[in-house]
Design a protein around this motif. Sequence first.
Motif, PDB file in Angstrom:
ATOM      1  N   GLU A 169       1.144  -1.323   0.290  1.00  0.00           N
ATOM      2  CA  GLU A 169       0.268   0.284   0.008  1.00  0.00           C
ATOM      3  C   GLU A 169       0.876   1.349   0.403  1.00  0.00           C
ATOM      4  O   GLU A 169       0.877   2.496  -0.324  1.00  0.00           O
ATOM      5  N   ARG A 170       1.836   1.252   0.624  1.00  0.00           N
ATOM      6  CA  ARG A 170       3.234   2.612   0.835  1.00  0.00           C
ATOM      7  C   ARG A 170       3.708   2.808  -0.734  1.00  0.00           C
ATOM      8  O   ARG A 170       3.844   3.904  -1.242  1.00  0.00           O
ATOM      9  N   ALA A 171       3.721   1.044  -0.934  1.00  0.00           N
ATOM     10  CA  ALA A 171       4.036   1.582  -2.875  1.00  0.00           C
ATOM     11  C   ALA A 171       3.390   2.809  -3.534  1.00  0.00           C
ATOM     12  O   ALA A 171       3.533   3.109  -4.148  1.00  0.00           O
ATOM     13  N   TRP A 176       1.053   7.052  -7.087  1.00  0.00           N
ATOM     14  CA  TRP A 176      -0.441   7.452  -6.829  1.00  0.00           C
ATOM     15  C   TRP A 176       0.670   8.877  -6.972  1.00  0.00           C
ATOM     16  O   TRP A 176       0.310   9.930  -7.968  1.00  0.00           O
ATOM     17  N   PHE A 177       1.212   9.585  -6.341  1.00  0.00           N
ATOM     18  CA  PHE A 177       2.006  11.047  -6.019  1.00  0.00           C
ATOM     19  C   PHE A 177       3.044  11.005  -6.909  1.00  0.00           C
ATOM     20  O   PHE A 177       3.933  12.145  -7.584  1.00  0.00           O
ATOM     21  N   GLY A 178       4.018   9.895  -7.744  1.00  0.00           N
ATOM     22  CA  GLY A 178       5.238   9.966  -8.771  1.00  0.00           C
ATOM     23  C   GLY A 178       5.473   9.887  -7.750  1.00  0.00           C
ATOM     24  O   GLY A 178       7.125  10.865  -7.942  1.00  0.00           O
ATOM     25  N   LEU A 179       6.408   9.214  -6.868  1.00  0.00           N
ATOM     26  CA  LEU A 179       7.193   9.559  -6.125  1.00  0.00           C
ATOM     27  C   LEU A 179       7.701   7.907  -5.871  1.00  0.00           C
ATOM     28  O   LEU A 179       7.931   6.957  -5.537  1.00  0.00           O
ATOM     29  N   ALA A 263      -0.044   7.261   4.058  1.00  0.00           N
ATOM     30  CA  ALA A 263       0.922   5.519   3.317  1.00  0.00           C
ATOM     31  C   ALA A 263       1.809   6.276   2.258  1.00  0.00           C
ATOM     32  O   ALA A 263       3.171   5.637   2.486  1.00  0.00           O
ATOM     33  N   ALA A 264       1.975   7.471   1.809  1.00  0.00           N
ATOM     34  CA  ALA A 264       2.912   7.981   0.825  1.00  0.00           C
ATOM     35  C   ALA A 264       4.165   8.654   1.925  1.00  0.00           C
ATOM     36  O   ALA A 264       5.473   8.475   0.953  1.00  0.00           O
TER      37      ALA A 264
END
Length: 368
Positions: A169-171, A176-179, A263-264
């Motif tokens: 989920e963190r990945a 999603w944020f492009g990180l 999560a990010a």
Amino acid sequence: GLGPGGAELQARYLLTHLPAQGVAVRLGTFGGDKESLALVAAAGVPIDRLTPKPPGVWPVRVVSAILGILRRHRIRLVHSCLSTFDILAPCLKAFAPGLEVVTSRRSLDEYLSPRDLARLRLTGRWATRIVGNSNEVAESVTRLEGFHPPALTVIPNGIPLPETLSADERARARQWFGLGPDRFVVSFPAHFRRGKGHALIAEVARRVRAAHAEAVFLLAGDMEVSEQYRRIAAETRRAVAAADLDSSVRFLGPVADIRGLQAASDASLNLSDSEGMSNSVMEAMALGVPVVATGVGGNLEVITDGVHGLHVPVRDAAAAAAALVRLAGDPALRGRLGAAARQRVAAEYSIDRMVARYVALYREVLAG
């Protein structure tokens, strides 16, 4: 109205959980966001809409409208959850014999205007009970309003305990944020209003990026509520641009998916000048994200420095940056603090625990 703020969120949690405890409850409100009102209605809570600007003298007309609701439904207890009604609600007792009134205090009195503080002192004498959401808030009320237990009591905020964040989920959140996985990500969930520390963001980010070039800050909060919000957002953008940090500081606006935001994130930041009890701090803690927070108000109660997170002095960009640099360089410390923070919320600040305390308070008040 039942909007996006912290006090409103706690009111929503309370409203949606009271029916399951056998408490017949109604909501009187000027309005609110559709999602919050829908959740309250889905819990079986009737909603009485008050006119935001009734004709005539505003406080008199509003009190008159509320009295009509009380009489029609034979309501015996009113609980006010926002500052305007913390001032007005005790006045209802003059027109409704036998009515009990519970009012709330959710911020330190030191930061109120002299006029509002004087009003709270005056009408608070007629409240059956005053509830502070932290010991720091209660001590502030005692010191500046003159109220003491048993008229004054403390019921901390409650937060849902979510499922633990998984590595997958963190990945996905980072994607999603492009990180990428190499970025050190700091969330800053705070509406752009006075006292939230936005003036420090550029300097904190500059110092952190000097030590960790891959650092990125995610600023999540409403920028359009009022002219004050727009002004602070514009000032923050200018400071970020002047420091050449546009690639390191992102302005996300309001974020509904707080779980995805955290999560990010590797860490969450709180730079408030004062806090009653911060929902955003507790939400990060509940997800196991380590928090760097100013050592003020409820932050001091929720976080033991070095155990559940890290405290920094108010308005000290260098100290905040140093704490984040420390976390960036020590993944094991981040893991220990995050795990302890989640355990802390589960043990002391669950919604069930908060609701049970309010139910006990209501029954005590109604029993006389």
